[in-house]
Design an enzyme around this catalytic site. Sequence first.
Site, mmCIF file in Angstrom:
data_model
loop_
_atom_site.group_PDB
_atom_site.id
_atom_site.type_symbol
_atom_site.label_atom_id
_atom_site.label_comp_id
_atom_site.label_asym_id
_atom_site.label_seq_id
_atom_site.Cartn_x
_atom_site.Cartn_y
_atom_site.Cartn_z
ATOM 1 C CD GLU A 6 31.007 13.721 -16.226
ATOM 2 O OE1 GLU A 6 30.880 14.314 -15.132
ATOM 3 O OE2 GLU A 6 30.614 14.187 -17.299
ATOM 4 N N GLY A 31 37.779 10.820 -15.049
ATOM 5 C CA GLY A 31 38.713 9.700 -14.903
ATOM 6 C C GLY A 31 38.430 8.600 -15.919
ATOM 7 N N GLY A 62 40.465 13.798 -9.685
ATOM 8 C CA GLY A 62 39.302 14.575 -10.098
ATOM 9 C C GLY A 62 38.069 13.699 -10.092
ATOM 10 C CB CYS A 113 37.930 12.822 -2.835
ATOM 11 S SG CYS A 113 39.484 12.853 -1.939
ATOM 12 C CD GLU A 145 32.543 13.152 -5.097
ATOM 13 O OE1 GLU A 145 32.658 13.317 -6.320
ATOM 14 O OE2 GLU A 145 33.514 12.948 -4.346
ATOM 15 C CE LYS A 164 43.719 21.227 -16.270
ATOM 16 N NZ LYS A 164 43.069 22.403 -15.660
ATOM 17 C CD GLU A 186 44.582 8.500 -5.541
ATOM 18 O OE1 GLU A 186 43.544 8.184 -4.927
ATOM 19 O OE2 GLU A 186 45.672 7.953 -5.354
#
Length: 496
Positions: free
Chosen positions: A247, A249, A244, A300, A397, A192, A266
């Site tokens: 949160e 994750g 992604g 990231c 972040e 996706k 990740e």
Amino acid sequence: MVDQVVDASQVWDYAPAPEATDIVSIAPSYDLFIGGEFTGPAGGGHFATLNPATEQPLAEVAQATGPDVDRAVAAARDAYQGAWGRLPGRERAKYLYRIARVIQERSREFAVLESLDNGKPIKESRDVDIPLAAAHFFYYAGWADKLEHAGFGPAPRPLGVAGQVIPWNFPLLMAAWKLAPALAGGNTCVLKPAETTPLTALLLAEVIQEAGLPPGTVNILTGDGATGQALVGHPGVDKIAFTGSTEVGKEIQRAIAGTGKKLTLELGGKAANVVFDDAPLDQAVEGIVNGIFFNQGHVCCAGSRLLVQESVADTVLDRLKRRLGTLRLGDPLDKNTDIGAINSRQQLDKITELSAAGEQEGAERWSLACPIPDRGYWFPPTVFSGVSQAHRIAQEEIFGPVLSVLTFRTPEEAVAKANNTPYGLSAGIWTEKGSRIFWMAQRLRAGVVWANTYNRFDPASPFGGYRESGFGREGGRHGLAPYLNAPNLKAGHAGA
Ligand code: TAP
């Protein structure tokens, strides 16, 4: 404070150098890729994907819902138990090589489409994203018939059906990071892509058809977070690979707890890029710029916290601002562009909000005074100095072109500040002393540490984090492990 650092009369004016877009033909509407064919979504819904540089819609894309996830997972299961599952590694390798070659052949098309849908500068999609995506397929093609020599024990077995959810910052590259090792290991996939950047994944679906993979080996479901949620929660999926936000994750980890599904995450980062006073400063400035302004800071592992030794802090900041004065923000398809568009209104709002918080908390803001296009989502390169560790811009972040600058006096203080984050994805060290590089690298709690360089990627090199940056590795021999069952592998990160 907004400051003009370059005397306008001295600026060398570049003629526009736009990349032609006629190499790409974008259909008005796209369906889902299930069982080797493009097929309409069960619910009939579509959503628009925009060009973030113009806010104009590029195409309508199908919204996958529960019944589509059922169909895609069933197709992947059939392929796993059928044509793909029966292929020996040396035959799987041929398909992976074929995908890699077709990506190379169609690389201009991919690069233009990526820049249109994502907003990243064409020179980055052309020179980084697309070549690295092809390189990943080439690299894992090489492993497909050598799995028993990968150090995991004899006869490693695939896991089955992998559900893979990816973000919008490197759309094709993240798809390659997910699909290549999974397929090399003999798994089948349901992928996706992110809601705002589905187009290169759909072009990849065409490549997969062109490469002749058995139907159902790779399925691509476009949609939003709910589609990702349905895929993650589907009982027919054996392994979840997610890239992604931290949160989401955590949400996924909670959702699959107790199911026995394997999981790799990740997630986000807040990397420290540490510059010592003995570093080659001009080179370090280039590394700082690359570390935080590459891909508009939507990275990231971005070096979003600059830790600079106090004795050279003023010099480094002056040189950095002078260098930033040469960056060109604007049309992502112009080959001269360094800073493209922010990917979405939502992301622009987040960057704007966190930057305002930086000012409110007392940090000193400097933003490049550059022309901003009238339409689209843009944010000028921004540097905050006088940042304290408690500031939100030092902790959260931002995922945008915003650098927070902190200072240190001793290596011990640099380590303490660098590690003062819930994340653990990456870090940078700039010094001419090899011994100091090793000393620092042993103490920095980050999955990847670069020395006198930044943002270097190679398919042979494992990448990943720990703590709130996730677990599991992508790339290299290590990147195969999350897709295999083998005697020398631990049980893996099951949801249990
Ligand atoms: P997210 O909002 O977490 O979205 C990532 C993907 O998950 C998207 O496809 C998203 O769909 C989907 N999703 C959203 N909610 C979900 C749910 N409840 N269950 C399953 N899937 C769900 O992140 P993002 O904003 O796209 O990407 C930025 C983040 O990714 C940053 O934190 C960045 O650091 C991280 N990132 C990490 C890495 C590595 S390698 N560590 C690499 C790139 C990016 P929608 O697009 O529809 O929301």
